[in-house]
Design a protein around this motif. Sequence first.
Motif, PDB file in Angstrom:
ATOM      1  N   PHE A 259      -1.809  31.162  11.406  1.00  0.00           N
ATOM      2  CA  PHE A 259      -1.736  29.824  11.982  1.00  0.00           C
ATOM      3  C   PHE A 259      -2.519  28.857  11.086  1.00  0.00           C
ATOM      4  O   PHE A 259      -3.560  29.218  10.549  1.00  0.00           O
ATOM      5  CB  PHE A 259      -2.365  29.793  13.377  1.00  0.00           C
ATOM      6  CG  PHE A 259      -1.774  30.772  14.348  1.00  0.00           C
ATOM      7  CD1 PHE A 259      -0.489  30.615  14.824  1.00  0.00           C
ATOM      8  CD2 PHE A 259      -2.517  31.848  14.805  1.00  0.00           C
ATOM      9  CE1 PHE A 259       0.061  31.510  15.736  1.00  0.00           C
ATOM     10  CE2 PHE A 259      -1.988  32.754  15.716  1.00  0.00           C
ATOM     11  CZ  PHE A 259      -0.696  32.586  16.186  1.00  0.00           C
ATOM     12  N   ARG A 260      -2.022  27.634  10.947  1.00  0.00           N
ATOM     13  CA  ARG A 260      -2.757  26.599  10.224  1.00  0.00           C
ATOM     14  C   ARG A 260      -3.594  25.771  11.205  1.00  0.00           C
ATOM     15  O   ARG A 260      -3.161  25.498  12.327  1.00  0.00           O
ATOM     16  CB  ARG A 260      -1.800  25.667   9.472  1.00  0.00           C
ATOM     17  CG  ARG A 260      -1.215  26.251   8.207  1.00  0.00           C
ATOM     18  CD  ARG A 260      -2.264  26.442   7.122  1.00  0.00           C
ATOM     19  NE  ARG A 260      -1.683  27.000   5.920  1.00  0.00           N
ATOM     20  CZ  ARG A 260      -1.596  26.351   4.766  1.00  0.00           C
ATOM     21  NH1 ARG A 260      -2.080  25.129   4.654  1.00  0.00           N
ATOM     22  NH2 ARG A 260      -1.053  26.930   3.717  1.00  0.00           N
ATOM     23  N   GLY A 261      -4.759  25.333  10.758  1.00  0.00           N
ATOM     24  CA  GLY A 261      -5.640  24.513  11.575  1.00  0.00           C
ATOM     25  C   GLY A 261      -5.172  23.069  11.599  1.00  0.00           C
ATOM     26  O   GLY A 261      -5.824  22.187  11.037  1.00  0.00           O
ATOM     27  N   LEU A 262      -4.057  22.821  12.260  1.00  0.00           N
ATOM     28  CA  LEU A 262      -3.437  21.495  12.285  1.00  0.00           C
ATOM     29  C   LEU A 262      -2.899  21.182  13.671  1.00  0.00           C
ATOM     30  O   LEU A 262      -2.247  22.016  14.306  1.00  0.00           O
ATOM     31  CB  LEU A 262      -2.280  21.436  11.272  1.00  0.00           C
ATOM     32  CG  LEU A 262      -1.377  20.194  11.325  1.00  0.00           C
ATOM     33  CD1 LEU A 262      -2.160  18.931  10.979  1.00  0.00           C
ATOM     34  CD2 LEU A 262      -0.171  20.356  10.395  1.00  0.00           C
ATOM     35  N   GLY A 263      -3.180  19.968  14.123  1.00  0.00           N
ATOM     36  CA  GLY A 263      -2.495  19.402  15.274  1.00  0.00           C
ATOM     37  C   GLY A 263      -1.863  18.102  14.823  1.00  0.00           C
ATOM     38  O   GLY A 263      -2.563  17.235  14.293  1.00  0.00           O
ATOM     39  N   PHE A 264      -0.552  17.945  15.002  1.00  0.00           N
ATOM     40  CA  PHE A 264       0.121  16.718  14.565  1.00  0.00           C
ATOM     41  C   PHE A 264       0.853  16.109  15.744  1.00  0.00           C
ATOM     42  O   PHE A 264       1.560  16.788  16.485  1.00  0.00           O
ATOM     43  CB  PHE A 264       1.105  17.006  13.435  1.00  0.00           C
ATOM     44  CG  PHE A 264       1.666  15.750  12.813  1.00  0.00           C
ATOM     45  CD1 PHE A 264       0.939  15.055  11.852  1.00  0.00           C
ATOM     46  CD2 PHE A 264       2.890  15.237  13.213  1.00  0.00           C
ATOM     47  CE1 PHE A 264       1.422  13.878  11.297  1.00  0.00           C
ATOM     48  CE2 PHE A 264       3.389  14.064  12.666  1.00  0.00           C
ATOM     49  CZ  PHE A 264       2.650  13.388  11.701  1.00  0.00           C
ATOM     50  N   ASN A 265       0.697  14.784  15.898  1.00  0.00           N
ATOM     51  CA  ASN A 265       1.255  14.053  17.039  1.00  0.00           C
ATOM     52  C   ASN A 265       0.749  14.656  18.355  1.00  0.00           C
ATOM     53  O   ASN A 265       1.477  14.795  19.327  1.00  0.00           O
ATOM     54  CB  ASN A 265       2.788  14.054  17.012  1.00  0.00           C
ATOM     55  CG  ASN A 265       3.369  12.841  17.718  1.00  0.00           C
ATOM     56  OD1 ASN A 265       2.924  11.717  17.521  1.00  0.00           O
ATOM     57  ND2 ASN A 265       4.376  13.061  18.550  1.00  0.00           N
TER      58      ASN A 265
END
Length: 285
Positions: A259-265
Amino acid sequence: MYTQSITRSHRTAFFLAIDCSGSMAEPIHFRGGCKAKSEVVATIANELLFELIERARRSDGVRDYYDIAVLGYHGDDEVTPLLADRAAMHTVCELAAMEPRIRTELLEYRLPDGGISLREIPTPCWVEPRAEGQTPMCEALRRIRDLAAEWVLRPENAESFPPVVFNITDGEATDCDGEELRTVAEQIRSLATADGNVLLVNIHIATAADMRPLLFPEPSEEHYANRYASLLYDCSSTMPEPFHAAIRELKGAGALPPFRGLGFNASAAELVSALNIGSISVKTE
């Protein structure tokens, strides 16, 4: 790797870089109402700081488990500490000893008979909302890079759980191009203790109602149909195994790492979830 528990002899650090640009004055849905993004982010950041203090609290008081930095970026390449004394970093004990402004928040509770009750909740506020100017994200991450580099080079931190960096924003950097941002992000992620590399988690707050959120994406979600999401994906860390269970709880049992450490929108609720996963998943003894 990423197995060291947090103790007073093996401390860690948390860095928050918060977008305070003019667009953060725009409204977002939050807990049944609508508030400016800057107010929402300040509220959530204050809740995280309170949680970090409480996680370090024991019968003998708050223990010195970690260092904390909260930086805001705005204006024309301005990066400023957001805590009251304007120091760049504090121990959790120093944070607990501060006397933050107390704000009273009205929260709705549904009664057993279906009625609504209002309860006043006192909330400590270390971080105040701010929204002005441009988005000098690259300069903020450079500042974080330098602070994190100094932290991991201290001999007493050599074997500690690596620091976690949260970058919370609602837009694109105005002080660099994509390659510059990737370069600075990689410089942060290459910093390391003996237990692993520094983790960089980027959280982009919701700006488009017709665009689905992207939360801790799997490899199959890498080619999300948005150029800026792809850039932040490249700038974000791969989350290590200690975080997988919490990420699966958020995404569903069928989710598969890496998993990538990203939250988008991300919505406000999803911002809370991302911050919790990035901070509370670290084991404290």
